[in-house]
Design a protein around this motif. Structure first.
Motif, PDB file in Angstrom:
ATOM      1  N   TRP A  81       0.864  -1.178   0.000  1.00  0.00           N
ATOM      2  CA  TRP A  81       0.000   0.000   0.000  1.00  0.00           C
ATOM      3  C   TRP A  81       0.900   1.228   0.000  1.00  0.00           C
ATOM      4  O   TRP A  81       1.696   1.425   0.926  1.00  0.00           O
ATOM      5  N   ASN A  82       0.805   2.010  -1.055  1.00  0.00           N
ATOM      6  CA  ASN A  82       1.556   3.260  -1.186  1.00  0.00           C
ATOM      7  C   ASN A  82       3.044   3.098  -0.898  1.00  0.00           C
ATOM      8  O   ASN A  82       3.646   3.899  -0.184  1.00  0.00           O
ATOM      9  N   GLY A  83       3.657   2.047  -1.456  1.00  0.00           N
ATOM     10  CA  GLY A  83       5.090   1.881  -1.341  1.00  0.00           C
ATOM     11  C   GLY A  83       5.582   1.172  -0.095  1.00  0.00           C
ATOM     12  O   GLY A  83       6.783   1.144   0.156  1.00  0.00           O
ATOM     13  N   ARG A  84       4.672   0.602   0.698  1.00  0.00           N
ATOM     14  CA  ARG A  84       5.065  -0.142   1.900  1.00  0.00           C
ATOM     15  C   ARG A  84       4.387  -1.498   1.899  1.00  0.00           C
ATOM     16  O   ARG A  84       3.240  -1.628   1.486  1.00  0.00           O
ATOM     17  N   ILE A  85       5.103  -2.496   2.403  1.00  0.00           N
ATOM     18  CA  ILE A  85       4.495  -3.813   2.578  1.00  0.00           C
ATOM     19  C   ILE A  85       3.643  -3.769   3.833  1.00  0.00           C
ATOM     20  O   ILE A  85       4.126  -3.443   4.922  1.00  0.00           O
ATOM     21  N   ILE A  86       2.352  -4.094   3.647  1.00  0.00           N
ATOM     22  CA  ILE A  86       1.434  -4.066   4.794  1.00  0.00           C
ATOM     23  C   ILE A  86       0.819  -5.431   5.071  1.00  0.00           C
ATOM     24  O   ILE A  86       0.016  -5.567   5.996  1.00  0.00           O
ATOM     25  N   GLY A  87       1.177  -6.447   4.288  1.00  0.00           N
ATOM     26  CA  GLY A  87       0.606  -7.773   4.510  1.00  0.00           C
ATOM     27  C   GLY A  87       1.123  -8.779   3.514  1.00  0.00           C
ATOM     28  O   GLY A  87       2.094  -8.537   2.793  1.00  0.00           O
ATOM     29  N   GLY A  88       0.452  -9.927   3.508  1.00  0.00           N
ATOM     30  CA  GLY A  88       0.813 -10.994   2.599  1.00  0.00           C
ATOM     31  C   GLY A  88      -0.426 -11.622   1.994  1.00  0.00           C
ATOM     32  O   GLY A  88      -1.545 -11.388   2.468  1.00  0.00           O
ATOM     33  N   TRP A  89      -0.231 -12.410   0.951  1.00  0.00           N
ATOM     34  CA  TRP A  89      -1.355 -13.059   0.290  1.00  0.00           C
ATOM     35  C   TRP A  89      -0.952 -14.470  -0.135  1.00  0.00           C
ATOM     36  O   TRP A  89       0.220 -14.826  -0.135  1.00  0.00           O
ATOM     37  N   ALA A  90      -1.952 -15.249  -0.492  1.00  0.00           N
ATOM     38  CA  ALA A  90      -1.731 -16.618  -0.962  1.00  0.00           C
ATOM     39  C   ALA A  90      -2.910 -17.021  -1.837  1.00  0.00           C
ATOM     40  O   ALA A  90      -3.947 -16.340  -1.866  1.00  0.00           O
ATOM     41  N   GLN A  91      -2.744 -18.132  -2.510  1.00  0.00           N
ATOM     42  CA  GLN A  91      -3.843 -18.708  -3.285  1.00  0.00           C
ATOM     43  C   GLN A  91      -4.173 -20.076  -2.691  1.00  0.00           C
ATOM     44  O   GLN A  91      -3.280 -20.907  -2.516  1.00  0.00           O
ATOM     45  N   ARG A  92      -5.417 -20.286  -2.388  1.00  0.00           N
ATOM     46  CA  ARG A  92      -5.864 -21.568  -1.856  1.00  0.00           C
ATOM     47  C   ARG A  92      -5.993 -22.579  -2.995  1.00  0.00           C
ATOM     48  O   ARG A  92      -6.079 -22.207  -4.169  1.00  0.00           O
ATOM     49  N   PRO A  93      -6.044 -23.879  -2.655  1.00  0.00           N
ATOM     50  CA  PRO A  93      -6.158 -24.900  -3.708  1.00  0.00           C
ATOM     51  C   PRO A  93      -7.374 -24.720  -4.626  1.00  0.00           C
ATOM     52  O   PRO A  93      -7.325 -25.081  -5.794  1.00  0.00           O
ATOM     53  N   ASP A  94      -8.451 -24.105  -4.115  1.00  0.00           N
ATOM     54  CA  ASP A  94      -9.629 -23.882  -4.954  1.00  0.00           C
ATOM     55  C   ASP A  94      -9.502 -22.640  -5.837  1.00  0.00           C
ATOM     56  O   ASP A  94     -10.410 -22.306  -6.589  1.00  0.00           O
ATOM     57  N   GLY A  95      -8.357 -21.936  -5.742  1.00  0.00           N
ATOM     58  CA  GLY A  95      -8.107 -20.765  -6.569  1.00  0.00           C
ATOM     59  C   GLY A  95      -8.369 -19.435  -5.895  1.00  0.00           C
ATOM     60  O   GLY A  95      -7.983 -18.388  -6.424  1.00  0.00           O
ATOM     61  N   GLU A  96      -9.019 -19.435  -4.732  1.00  0.00           N
ATOM     62  CA  GLU A  96      -9.327 -18.183  -4.052  1.00  0.00           C
ATOM     63  C   GLU A  96      -8.038 -17.469  -3.640  1.00  0.00           C
ATOM     64  O   GLU A  96      -7.123 -18.087  -3.089  1.00  0.00           O
ATOM     65  N   ILE A  97      -7.977 -16.176  -3.919  1.00  0.00           N
ATOM     66  CA  ILE A  97      -6.868 -15.341  -3.470  1.00  0.00           C
ATOM     67  C   ILE A  97      -7.257 -14.779  -2.108  1.00  0.00           C
ATOM     68  O   ILE A  97      -8.289 -14.124  -1.967  1.00  0.00           O
ATOM     69  N   VAL A  98      -6.437 -15.072  -1.104  1.00  0.00           N
ATOM     70  CA  VAL A  98      -6.695 -14.608   0.263  1.00  0.00           C
ATOM     71  C   VAL A  98      -5.514 -13.759   0.714  1.00  0.00           C
ATOM     72  O   VAL A  98      -4.390 -13.952   0.262  1.00  0.00           O
ATOM     73  N   TRP A  99      -5.785 -12.842   1.615  1.00  0.00           N
ATOM     74  CA  TRP A  99      -4.738 -11.939   2.074  1.00  0.00           C
ATOM     75  C   TRP A  99      -4.988 -11.535   3.515  1.00  0.00           C
ATOM     76  O   TRP A  99      -6.101 -11.673   4.027  1.00  0.00           O
ATOM     77  N   ARG A 100      -3.929 -11.038   4.148  1.00  0.00           N
ATOM     78  CA  ARG A 100      -4.040 -10.524   5.510  1.00  0.00           C
ATOM     79  C   ARG A 100      -3.160  -9.296   5.639  1.00  0.00           C
ATOM     80  O   ARG A 100      -2.002  -9.307   5.224  1.00  0.00           O
ATOM     81  N   LEU A 101      -3.735  -8.252   6.221  1.00  0.00           N
ATOM     82  CA  LEU A 101      -2.956  -7.065   6.518  1.00  0.00           C
ATOM     83  C   LEU A 101      -2.277  -7.268   7.865  1.00  0.00           C
ATOM     84  O   LEU A 101      -2.907  -7.744   8.817  1.00  0.00           O
TER      85      LEU A 101
END
Length: 183
Positions: free
Chosen positions: A118-138
């Motif tokens: 977000w605006n040049g800073r890392i604020i979280g991470g993301w992953a893809q679940r086996p069903d294809g859903e993109i999930v993330w956490r701040l």
């Protein structure tokens, strides 16, 4: 083609690296290339780089044509993949990553996993679940609801772009493993 002399090749690489990652420190370039400090300093000298003061007060280097003011961009979010060069370009990362988030976003060898920016800073991470859903956490509240809304939109855009392809980083990080549900 004959190989260029080593010093000439190092200077060309240093110039390209500074164009992409500058301003930055000599230590950043030394870390990124694996060169000796002497070779790093010689390569930098051949680029005509100039010393600049970084936001934290340390001395950095920039190319002479990269000294002008940079306009403030509109707010933006991005979901970058594991090992993206944006996050791997510098040894010192405090200006775009809170130190307390390193254990969640990096593996034991220092490889970064998928990140939320977000605006040049890392604020979280993301992953893809086996069903294809993109999930993330701040991992930080930086940006509040505006950031969360923008990240939601980026996750939807990424899911549409990758379609049926499944993404599993070769270097798994604690947060990516947790979010993906794949241990």
């Amino acid at each position: 083609l004959p190989a260029p002399p080593a010093a000439e090749a190092r200077a060309a690489l240093a110039r390209r690296w500074l164009a992409a990652y500058g301003p930055a420190t000599v230590e950043d370039l030394k870390w990124w290339t694996g060169w000796t400090l002497t070779d790093t300093r010689r390569a930098v000298a051949a680029t005509d780089a100039v010393e600049v003061t970084l936001d934290d007060g340390t001395t950095g280097l920039a190319l002479p044509d990269d000294l002008g003011p940079v306009p403030e961009p509109e707010p933006w979010a991005a979901l970058l993949p594991a090992l993206d060069p944006t996050a791997m370009g510098w040894k010192a990362r405090d200006w775009y990553l809170d130190a307390e988030h390193v254990p969640q976003l990096f593996d034991r060898s220092g490889n970064i996993g998928p990140t939320v920016w977000w605006n040049g800073r890392i604020i979280g991470g993301w992953a893809q679940r086996p069903d294809g859903e993109i999930v993330w956490r701040l991992l930080t509240g930086d940006g509040g609801g505006e950031a969360a809304d923008a990240v939601t939109a980026e996750a939807a855009r990424l899911a549409a772009w990758v379609g049926p392809v499944r993404i599993t980083p070769r270097f798994r990080t604690p947060l990516e493993r947790e979010l993906s549900g794949r241990r």
